[in-house]
Design a protein around this motif. Structure first.
Motif, PDB file in Angstrom:
ATOM      1  N   ARG A 268      37.758  20.931  34.611  1.00  0.00           N
ATOM      2  CA  ARG A 268      38.637  22.148  34.151  1.00  0.00           C
ATOM      3  C   ARG A 268      38.033  23.287  34.565  1.00  0.00           C
ATOM      4  O   ARG A 268      36.870  23.383  34.118  1.00  0.00           O
ATOM      5  CB  ARG A 268      38.839  21.812  32.809  1.00  0.00           C
ATOM      6  CG  ARG A 268      39.581  22.862  32.037  1.00  0.00           C
ATOM      7  CD  ARG A 268      40.893  22.814  32.737  1.00  0.00           C
ATOM      8  NE  ARG A 268      41.683  24.015  32.392  1.00  0.00           N
ATOM      9  CZ  ARG A 268      42.655  24.061  31.239  1.00  0.00           C
ATOM     10  NH1 ARG A 268      42.779  22.873  30.538  1.00  0.00           N
ATOM     11  NH2 ARG A 268      43.443  24.925  30.811  1.00  0.00           N
TER      12      ARG A 268
ATOM     13  N   THR B   5      38.281  27.554  34.819  1.00  0.00           N
ATOM     14  CA  THR B   5      39.303  28.718  34.440  1.00  0.00           C
ATOM     15  C   THR B   5      39.982  29.474  35.581  1.00  0.00           C
ATOM     16  O   THR B   5      39.430  29.138  36.921  1.00  0.00           O
ATOM     17  CB  THR B   5      38.468  29.858  33.715  1.00  0.00           C
ATOM     18  OG1 THR B   5      37.501  30.246  34.497  1.00  0.00           O
ATOM     19  CG2 THR B   5      37.639  29.006  32.344  1.00  0.00           C
TER      20      THR B   5
ATOM     21  N   GLU C 218      37.201  31.164  37.516  1.00  0.00           N
ATOM     22  CA  GLU C 218      36.284  30.288  38.214  1.00  0.00           C
ATOM     23  C   GLU C 218      36.900  29.915  39.640  1.00  0.00           C
ATOM     24  O   GLU C 218      36.468  29.624  40.600  1.00  0.00           O
ATOM     25  CB  GLU C 218      35.895  29.256  37.555  1.00  0.00           C
ATOM     26  CG  GLU C 218      35.236  29.463  36.274  1.00  0.00           C
ATOM     27  CD  GLU C 218      34.940  28.461  35.423  1.00  0.00           C
ATOM     28  OE1 GLU C 218      33.821  28.466  34.594  1.00  0.00           O
ATOM     29  OE2 GLU C 218      35.639  27.481  35.354  1.00  0.00           O
TER      30      GLU C 218
ATOM     31  N   ILE D 141      41.259  37.102  34.076  1.00  0.00           N
ATOM     32  CA  ILE D 141      40.760  36.792  32.416  1.00  0.00           C
ATOM     33  C   ILE D 141      41.963  37.214  31.553  1.00  0.00           C
ATOM     34  O   ILE D 141      42.151  36.497  30.492  1.00  0.00           O
ATOM     35  CB  ILE D 141      39.768  38.029  32.306  1.00  0.00           C
ATOM     36  CG1 ILE D 141      38.242  37.502  32.798  1.00  0.00           C
ATOM     37  CG2 ILE D 141      39.466  38.192  30.869  1.00  0.00           C
ATOM     38  CD1 ILE D 141      37.286  38.601  32.882  1.00  0.00           C
TER      39      ILE D 141
ATOM     40  N   GLU E 149      44.224  34.433  31.783  1.00  0.00           N
ATOM     41  CA  GLU E 149      43.721  32.893  31.119  1.00  0.00           C
ATOM     42  C   GLU E 149      44.094  33.276  29.491  1.00  0.00           C
ATOM     43  O   GLU E 149      44.240  32.485  29.036  1.00  0.00           O
ATOM     44  CB  GLU E 149      42.248  33.009  31.701  1.00  0.00           C
ATOM     45  CG  GLU E 149      41.659  31.712  31.200  1.00  0.00           C
ATOM     46  CD  GLU E 149      42.216  30.399  31.731  1.00  0.00           C
ATOM     47  OE1 GLU E 149      42.620  29.558  31.114  1.00  0.00           O
ATOM     48  OE2 GLU E 149      42.036  30.410  33.032  1.00  0.00           O
TER      49      GLU E 149
ATOM     50  N   ARG F 197      46.269  30.940  27.125  1.00  0.00           N
ATOM     51  CA  ARG F 197      45.603  30.022  26.274  1.00  0.00           C
ATOM     52  C   ARG F 197      46.074  30.674  24.599  1.00  0.00           C
ATOM     53  O   ARG F 197      45.685  30.350  23.554  1.00  0.00           O
ATOM     54  CB  ARG F 197      44.007  30.139  26.122  1.00  0.00           C
ATOM     55  CG  ARG F 197      43.445  29.647  27.141  1.00  0.00           C
ATOM     56  CD  ARG F 197      41.891  29.819  27.135  1.00  0.00           C
ATOM     57  NE  ARG F 197      41.375  29.199  28.357  1.00  0.00           N
ATOM     58  CZ  ARG F 197      40.114  28.487  28.508  1.00  0.00           C
ATOM     59  NH1 ARG F 197      39.455  28.613  27.309  1.00  0.00           N
ATOM     60  NH2 ARG F 197      39.450  28.263  29.772  1.00  0.00           N
TER      61      ARG F 197
ATOM     62  N   THR G 118      37.220  31.166  22.572  1.00  0.00           N
ATOM     63  CA  THR G 118      37.614  30.163  23.596  1.00  0.00           C
ATOM     64  C   THR G 118      36.640  29.406  24.034  1.00  0.00           C
ATOM     65  O   THR G 118      36.900  28.132  24.608  1.00  0.00           O
ATOM     66  CB  THR G 118      38.279  31.078  24.706  1.00  0.00           C
ATOM     67  OG1 THR G 118      37.217  31.592  25.440  1.00  0.00           O
ATOM     68  CG2 THR G 118      39.263  31.984  24.271  1.00  0.00           C
TER      69      THR G 118
ATOM     70  N   ASP H  64      34.444  30.403  26.140  1.00  0.00           N
ATOM     71  CA  ASP H  64      34.019  30.931  27.512  1.00  0.00           C
ATOM     72  C   ASP H  64      33.690  32.560  27.124  1.00  0.00           C
ATOM     73  O   ASP H  64      34.201  33.175  26.605  1.00  0.00           O
ATOM     74  CB  ASP H  64      35.110  30.974  28.532  1.00  0.00           C
ATOM     75  CG  ASP H  64      34.927  31.750  29.704  1.00  0.00           C
ATOM     76  OD1 ASP H  64      34.503  30.871  30.785  1.00  0.00           O
ATOM     77  OD2 ASP H  64      34.988  32.864  29.810  1.00  0.00           O
TER      78      ASP H  64
ATOM     79  N   LEU I 223      35.700  35.447  28.288  1.00  0.00           N
ATOM     80  CA  LEU I 223      37.170  35.493  27.747  1.00  0.00           C
ATOM     81  C   LEU I 223      36.931  35.964  26.293  1.00  0.00           C
ATOM     82  O   LEU I 223      37.627  36.948  25.852  1.00  0.00           O
ATOM     83  CB  LEU I 223      37.728  34.113  27.602  1.00  0.00           C
ATOM     84  CG  LEU I 223      38.123  33.591  28.952  1.00  0.00           C
ATOM     85  CD1 LEU I 223      38.782  32.074  28.908  1.00  0.00           C
ATOM     86  CD2 LEU I 223      39.273  34.509  29.660  1.00  0.00           C
TER      87      LEU I 223
ATOM     88  N   ASN J 152      28.519  29.533  35.619  1.00  0.00           N
ATOM     89  CA  ASN J 152      29.452  28.580  34.980  1.00  0.00           C
ATOM     90  C   ASN J 152      29.727  27.475  35.851  1.00  0.00           C
ATOM     91  O   ASN J 152      29.719  26.379  35.715  1.00  0.00           O
ATOM     92  CB  ASN J 152      30.950  29.268  34.595  1.00  0.00           C
ATOM     93  CG  ASN J 152      30.603  29.987  33.365  1.00  0.00           C
ATOM     94  OD1 ASN J 152      29.543  29.975  32.834  1.00  0.00           O
ATOM     95  ND2 ASN J 152      31.650  30.793  32.931  1.00  0.00           N
TER      96      ASN J 152
ATOM     97  N   ARG K 191      49.949  27.596  36.142  1.00  0.00           N
ATOM     98  CA  ARG K 191      48.680  27.923  36.325  1.00  0.00           C
ATOM     99  C   ARG K 191      48.706  28.057  38.124  1.00  0.00           C
ATOM    100  O   ARG K 191      48.028  29.034  38.550  1.00  0.00           O
ATOM    101  CB  ARG K 191      47.546  26.974  35.922  1.00  0.00           C
ATOM    102  CG  ARG K 191      47.462  26.958  34.616  1.00  0.00           C
ATOM    103  CD  ARG K 191      46.433  26.164  33.895  1.00  0.00           C
ATOM    104  NE  ARG K 191      45.070  26.775  34.366  1.00  0.00           N
ATOM    105  CZ  ARG K 191      44.254  27.499  33.788  1.00  0.00           C
ATOM    106  NH1 ARG K 191      44.983  27.883  32.576  1.00  0.00           N
ATOM    107  NH2 ARG K 191      43.043  27.834  34.196  1.00  0.00           N
TER     108      ARG K 191
END
Length: 285
Positions: free
Chosen positions: A45, A47, A50, A79, A82, A86, A114, A116, A119, A166, A221
């Protein structure tokens, strides 16, 4: 503002190639994201940030193009999208005075972490900021593009390096040192090429085999990643391995997608407003 480039083509590669691949898209016109094979459950998974950085990195060298001055703001846009996807932030509802996506402020929906770091750091900034700001202003603040010295505190620093770390922790990149005559630079070559190829193929398929010719029917996404890859000027990397005819079709469809009117698309049923607001911000910049 990024541009979609086209390869120099042989003269015999013409509109017939568009029609050939178009027929493939017609056969898949009724395919919805829900009906697609969802094999992603076994994948790592990532983001959106990433994924964008991974697409922009040179596999062996481990760094992005020195000429790419778009990826920094593209990552900040990622960002915001995302966080919205979320359920942490959203755009204020439209009013008579604020109908346009770029006029509406970013509001906090939930401040729950989150997991992260980037984030969560952005979430804290949004929560603490009064008065609230628009999407375009937040991209500028997070990138550090502000003349207001009191707002420099909102700049996210070392974003690429933090995202790369990451990806190292997730086993996709590794860390090396390279010497560039006058200085040493930390680089992050790709070690898990399978994961990157999966990502590239997903985007290629979205505008070729699984093209639905309607952004509202696309996986959200995937749509967001196409918008961000365009805004970050890394879309060329995604399509570079295609043959000439398929490359042209993919580029034309991506171009048609990002040239849609965000104000119109953002008001449609089930639209993710933040995706279109970020696109509108980059179109204006």
């Amino acid at each position: 503002m990024t541009t979609l480039t086209h390869r120099a083509r042989r003269t015999e590669v013409g509109r017939n190639s568009e029609k050939k691949v178009e027929s493939e898209g017609d056969a898949n016109q009724d395919r919805t994201p829900e009906s697609e094979d969802s094999g992603d459950s076994k994948d790592i998974r990532l983001t959106l940030m990433e994924e964008v950085l991974l697409l922009g990195l040179k596999d062996k060298e481990g760094y992005t193009s020195f000429w790419n001055d778009c990826i920094s703001s593209g990552l900040r846009g990622g960002i915001l999208i995302e966080l919205a996807m979320r359920g942490r932030i959203y755009l204020e509802p439209p009013t008579m005075r604020k109908k346009r996506l770029l006029d509406r402020k970013v509001l906090l929906k939930s401040d729950s972490p989150t997991g992260d770091v980037l984030l969560d750091e952005t979430l804290k900034h949004i929560k603490a900021t009064e008065p609230t700001e628009t999407v375009q202003t937040w991209i500028e603040l997070l990138t550090g593009e502000t003349w207001n010295p009191f707002k420099l505190q909102y700049q996210l620093r070392n974003v690429r390096e933090r995202i790369a770390k990451n990806l190292v922790e997730k086993g996709i990149l590794t860390t090396e040192k390279q010497n560039f005559l006058l200085f040493d630079m930390t680089t992050h070559p790709v070690t898990n090429t399978t994961e990157k190829q999966r990502l590239v193929k997903k985007l290629q398929d979205s505008v070729l085999e699984r093209w639905v010719n309607d952004p509202q029917r696309m996986d959200k996404r995937t749509l967001a990643l196409l918008v961000l890859a365009h805004s970050s000027d890394v879309l060329e990397n995604v399509f570079s391995s295609l043959t000439d005819d398929r490359y042209d079709v993919a580029m034309n469809r991506a171009k048609d997608l990002v040239e849609l009117d965000p104000e119109v698309e953002g008001t449609k049923h089930s639209a993710t407003e933040m995706i279109w607001a970020v696109l509108a911000a980059f179109n204006k910049s």
